[in-house]
Design a protein around this motif. Structure first.
Motif, mmCIF file in Angstrom:
data_model
loop_
_atom_site.group_PDB
_atom_site.id
_atom_site.type_symbol
_atom_site.label_atom_id
_atom_site.label_comp_id
_atom_site.label_asym_id
_atom_site.label_seq_id
_atom_site.Cartn_x
_atom_site.Cartn_y
_atom_site.Cartn_z
ATOM 1 N N PHE A 112 0.841 -1.195 0.000
ATOM 2 C CA PHE A 112 0.000 0.000 0.000
ATOM 3 C C PHE A 112 0.872 1.239 0.000
ATOM 4 O O PHE A 112 2.050 1.192 0.367
ATOM 5 N N VAL A 113 0.265 2.331 -0.440
ATOM 6 C CA VAL A 113 0.955 3.608 -0.397
ATOM 7 C C VAL A 113 -0.049 4.659 0.074
ATOM 8 O O VAL A 113 -1.196 4.670 -0.337
ATOM 9 N N THR A 114 0.392 5.493 1.020
ATOM 10 C CA THR A 114 -0.446 6.595 1.493
ATOM 11 C C THR A 114 0.190 7.890 1.015
ATOM 12 O O THR A 114 1.352 8.164 1.316
ATOM 13 N N TRP A 115 -0.589 8.642 0.232
ATOM 14 C CA TRP A 115 -0.048 9.902 -0.280
ATOM 15 C C TRP A 115 -0.049 10.942 0.835
ATOM 16 O O TRP A 115 -0.951 10.968 1.674
ATOM 17 N N THR A 116 0.967 11.802 0.826
ATOM 18 C CA THR A 116 1.042 12.867 1.824
ATOM 19 C C THR A 116 -0.204 13.735 1.741
ATOM 20 O O THR A 116 -0.766 14.159 2.755
ATOM 21 N N ARG A 117 -0.665 14.001 0.518
ATOM 22 C CA ARG A 117 -1.834 14.856 0.321
ATOM 23 C C ARG A 117 -3.103 14.277 0.917
ATOM 24 O O ARG A 117 -4.089 14.978 1.103
ATOM 25 N N ALA A 118 -3.094 12.966 1.195
ATOM 26 C CA ALA A 118 -4.310 12.337 1.723
ATOM 27 C C ALA A 118 -4.589 12.763 3.150
ATOM 28 O O ALA A 118 -5.719 12.621 3.633
ATOM 29 N N ASN A 119 -3.568 13.277 3.842
ATOM 30 C CA ASN A 119 -3.730 13.656 5.238
ATOM 31 C C ASN A 119 -4.291 12.539 6.094
ATOM 32 O O ASN A 119 -5.064 12.777 7.017
ATOM 33 N N ALA A 120 -3.950 11.348 5.774
ATOM 34 C CA ALA A 120 -4.503 10.202 6.489
ATOM 35 C C ALA A 120 -3.711 9.977 7.772
ATOM 36 O O ALA A 120 -2.538 10.347 7.860
ATOM 37 N N PRO A 121 -4.373 9.413 8.795
ATOM 38 C CA PRO A 121 -3.644 9.117 10.027
ATOM 39 C C PRO A 121 -2.587 8.047 9.752
ATOM 40 O O PRO A 121 -2.815 7.140 8.959
ATOM 41 N N ALA A 122 -1.433 8.179 10.399
ATOM 42 C CA ALA A 122 -0.372 7.193 10.193
ATOM 43 C C ALA A 122 -0.802 5.859 10.792
ATOM 44 O O ALA A 122 -1.381 5.812 11.881
ATOM 45 N N MET A 123 -0.558 4.798 10.092
ATOM 46 C CA MET A 123 -0.907 3.472 10.601
ATOM 47 C C MET A 123 0.317 2.875 11.276
ATOM 48 O O MET A 123 1.451 3.158 10.896
ATOM 49 N N GLU A 124 0.055 2.050 12.284
ATOM 50 C CA GLU A 124 1.175 1.486 13.029
ATOM 51 C C GLU A 124 1.367 0.026 12.699
ATOM 52 O O GLU A 124 0.407 -0.711 12.478
ATOM 53 N N TYR A 125 2.611 -0.356 12.745
ATOM 54 C CA TYR A 125 2.990 -1.742 12.485
ATOM 55 C C TYR A 125 2.294 -2.677 13.472
ATOM 56 O O TYR A 125 2.235 -2.411 14.668
ATOM 57 N N GLY A 126 1.735 -3.745 12.960
ATOM 58 C CA GLY A 126 1.138 -4.761 13.822
ATOM 59 C C GLY A 126 -0.305 -4.513 14.223
ATOM 60 O O GLY A 126 -0.914 -5.328 14.891
ATOM 61 N N HIS A 127 -0.871 -3.381 13.813
ATOM 62 C CA HIS A 127 -2.271 -3.107 14.142
ATOM 63 C C HIS A 127 -3.184 -3.415 12.964
ATOM 64 O O HIS A 127 -2.763 -3.407 11.825
ATOM 65 N N TRP A 128 -4.452 -3.648 13.310
ATOM 66 C CA TRP A 128 -5.467 -3.898 12.288
ATOM 67 C C TRP A 128 -6.187 -2.602 11.948
ATOM 68 O O TRP A 128 -6.474 -1.800 12.825
ATOM 69 N N TYR A 129 -6.488 -2.426 10.662
ATOM 70 C CA TYR A 129 -7.212 -1.232 10.234
ATOM 71 C C TYR A 129 -8.307 -1.622 9.253
ATOM 72 O O TYR A 129 -8.181 -2.590 8.514
ATOM 73 N N ARG A 130 -9.371 -0.801 9.270
ATOM 74 C CA ARG A 130 -10.388 -0.917 8.234
ATOM 75 C C ARG A 130 -10.149 0.250 7.287
ATOM 76 O O ARG A 130 -10.095 1.409 7.723
ATOM 77 N N ILE A 131 -9.965 -0.061 6.042
ATOM 78 C CA ILE A 131 -9.668 0.977 5.055
ATOM 79 C C ILE A 131 -10.793 1.003 4.038
ATOM 80 O O ILE A 131 -11.027 0.031 3.334
ATOM 81 N N GLU A 132 -11.521 2.149 4.024
ATOM 82 C CA GLU A 132 -12.658 2.249 3.118
ATOM 83 C C GLU A 132 -12.338 3.158 1.946
ATOM 84 O O GLU A 132 -11.658 4.161 2.099
ATOM 85 N N SER A 133 -12.855 2.794 0.804
ATOM 86 C CA SER A 133 -12.718 3.600 -0.416
ATOM 87 C C SER A 133 -11.266 3.870 -0.803
ATOM 88 O O SER A 133 -10.892 4.992 -1.085
ATOM 89 N N ALA A 134 -10.479 2.865 -0.757
ATOM 90 C CA ALA A 134 -9.142 3.006 -1.313
ATOM 91 C C ALA A 134 -9.198 2.532 -2.751
ATOM 92 O O ALA A 134 -10.141 1.859 -3.159
#
Lengths: 408, 188
Positions: A112-134
């Motif tokens: 995965f890649v998170t663009w700087t412009r997305a202003n998304a919260p940083a995700m942490e190693y080893g945690h679970w996330y729900r990612i919508e509309s990627a």
């Protein structure tokens, strides 16, 4: 609550379907629902999306991206919602990228890649996330999850153990892969930034691996078996290789009988190319290039302290396909019935010098039938073993039957 | 022109002398000066290179200014006419050293000539020639039999074989017979 992000998300979804929504209209509707009617943001988003989809006569908006999908089933070009665990984070290669890494669920894993412009919260190693509309697109031949300004990320209260599924080496595809493999070759590193490179093998085949220098990265031990989880599978010039920097590797008990995915070819040796026979090689460590007759190495210039070697560059032809083959010293010695020492002796005393060896070897092998097996590399078969074909009476009988069977 | 990376060497087709002798149709694949020239073999495949193994029964040096060598190579079905001139100095010198009779393996290009009295001749321009043994000759007969049968099995299904049908009116059963006879001469 920043409504412009939600607005952006909705309009992107609709635009992906070819509609041209008015952003101000979206924002005012959201505003109305949330501020005036106290609807929660997620529900407001759903309502506005559905309304606009109806107005623009498009279908499939919303459903496609809010429905949870297993990672292994996602193909490039889709808008998706996934739930996964961050199993690797890699240093971003550009300031416009905030985060890169690998996200995995029980079905598979993806970069995965998170663009700087997305202003998304940083995700942490080893945690679970729900990612919508990627959005999933293709990068270097592999599916890649893009997190943009319209993507919602929420951390999940979950720590399910995740067991990656092991892929046989022969079935690896560009992207992310986990293998159980044995280190069968440890090569000299070719770059300052490289910690280790070599060859991994399992029952189905072999693959090159690389570990780049990085803190806390350990080398693999030769001949040891490892479980390698979430390595990056890269493709270059049609060949795959594994980068282990994203991976977690642990030694495994037991041994693996490595399957050699060798190519076998049988045919007549129809051409022995110049550069066969006795050659001189550059003595500089790690170079090994062939020297010209004047002992010139393209990199290290004149090298009077060269060492001799034997090789055959030839064409093995089965009547349908002509293959370039390259044979090393031990095979040449067997086929031509001449050892390196004898060849050197002859070359240094005979007036024709090295040419004499070329002619002797050519006359020994040209026009004869061989079965060669080895690894194909860059359009050339690097021969590991080569045996002369022998006459089989059974083959003659079978051909007689075949020719006579229908003639009568 | 194909890019360098896509270059593939033309395979050397296996063909018996009696089939090559019947070859009459030659064409150029492309308009370019360097485009390869092919013959269509009666069993239905294009060829611009062949591989033959047989007995060199005779060789002759000819020409004064432009020296060239001619030779006859015999297989179980007939005779190949080979030649090597000063444009193939390596091949010419190889041929010059060989004293007939000897088993030889020849890689070369088939080419068609019309004699002044109107007869059509097929000769093989030698790229390389080397002395081999009887076992290699026998292996070649099996190899050539197999490849010829493969071509006959596919006859009528490929472009080249349709062209062969048009040009020669090939009767596959005739060539099966030739293959059978050739194989019968190999000693067990």
């Amino acid at each position: 609550m920043n409504l412009s992000e939600v607005t952006e998300r909705i309009s992107q979804k609709l635009e992906a379907k070819g509609a041209q929504p008015d952003r101000q209209k979206i924002e005012s509707r959201l505003h109305r629902l949330i501020e005036e009617f106290g609807v929660n943001a997620a529900e407001a988003e759903r309502t506005v999306t559905a309304d606009l989809a109806r107005e623009h006569n498009v279908t499939g908006v919303g459903n496609t991206s809010t429905e949870l999908r297993p990672i292994s089933e996602i193909v490039p070009g889709e808008w998706v919602t996934i739930e996964g665990k961050i199993v690797a984070l890699t240093p971003p290669v550009s300031p416009s990228i905030a985060q890169t890494g690998i996200i995995a669920d029980s079905s598979g894993a993806m970069r995965f890649v998170t663009w700087t412009r997305a202003n998304a919260p940083a995700m942490e190693y080893g945690h679970w996330y729900r990612i919508e509309s990627a959005v999933v697109d293709e990068y270097k031949g592999a599916p890649n999850l893009k997190i943009h300004s319209g993507t919602t990320i929420s951390q999940m209260e979950r720590d399910a153990p995740l067991l990656p599924s092991i892929t046989p080496i022969a079935e690896l595809k560009p992207g992310v892969g986990s293998v159980r493999a044995k280190v069968i070759q440890d090569w000299e590193v070719t770059h300052d930034r490289m910690l280790q490179t070599g060859l991994l093998g399992d029952e189905t085949g072999t693959i090159k691996f690389v570990i780049w220098k990085e803190e806390n990265k350990d080398k693999l031990d030769l001949d040891a078996v490892y479980n390698i989880f979430y390595a990056t599978v890269d493709e270059y010039n049609g060949r795959l290789s594994l980068a282990l920097n994203t991976a977690m590797y642990i030694t495994d008990e037991g041994d693996i009988e490595v399957g050699r995915s060798e190519t076998e070819a049988r045919g007549a040796l129809v051409h022995v190319a110049p550069g066969s026979g006795l050659i001189k090689r550059c003595p500089v460590e790690g170079c090994n290039r062939t020297l010209s007759r004047q002992n010139y190495c393209p990199v290290h210039e004149i090298q009077p302290e060269f060492r001799y070697d034997l090789r055959i560059k030839a064409v093995l032809d089965d009547g349908v396909r002509a293959r370039n083959v390259l044979m090393q010293r031990d095979i040449v010695e067997t086929l031509a019935g001449i050892t390196l020492e004898e060849a050197i002796q002859i070359a240094e005393t005979n007036p024709l010098g090295m040419d004499e060896i070329f002619y002797r070897i050519r006359n020994a092998v040209l026009g004869r039938y061989y079965t060669c097996s080895g690894n194909e590399f860059g359009g050339r078969l690097l021969v590991n073993s080569c045996t002369p074909v022998t006459f089989e009476p059974a083959e003659l009988a079978a051909l007689l039957n075949r020719a006579g069977g229908e003639a009568a | 022109m194909k890019p360098q990376s896509a270059f593939e060497r033309e395979p050397a087709r296996r063909v018996f002398a009696s089939e090559l002798r019947e070859t009459r149709y030659q064409f150029k694949d492309g308009e370019d000066e360097k485009s390869p020239t092919y013959v269509i073999l009666p069993s239905g495949i294009r060829s611009n290179r062949i591989f033959i193994v047989g007995t060199l029964t005779e060789k002759q040096r000819q020409g004064d200014q432009n020296i060239y060598y001619r030779g006859r190579v015999v297989d179980p079905t007939g005779t190949f006419f080979i030649m090597a001139g000063s444009y193939q100095p390596e091949a010419m010198q190889q041929l010059a050293r060989i004293e007939p009779p000897a088993f030889v393996a020849v890689v070369g290009k088939p080419s068609l000539y019309t004699t002044p009295d109107g007869a059509c001749l097929v000769s093989v321009r030698v790229e390389s020639i080397s002395v081999v043994d009887r076992e290699t000759r026998d292996l070649w007969v099996l190899d050539t039999a197999r490849e010829t049968l493969d071509r006959l099995d596919a006859f009528g299904t490929t472009e080249d074989s349709k062209k062969a049908q048009e040009e020669y009116g090939t009767r596959p059963e005739l060539y099966r017979k030739i293959v059978y006879d050739a194989l019968s001469q190999v000693q067990l």
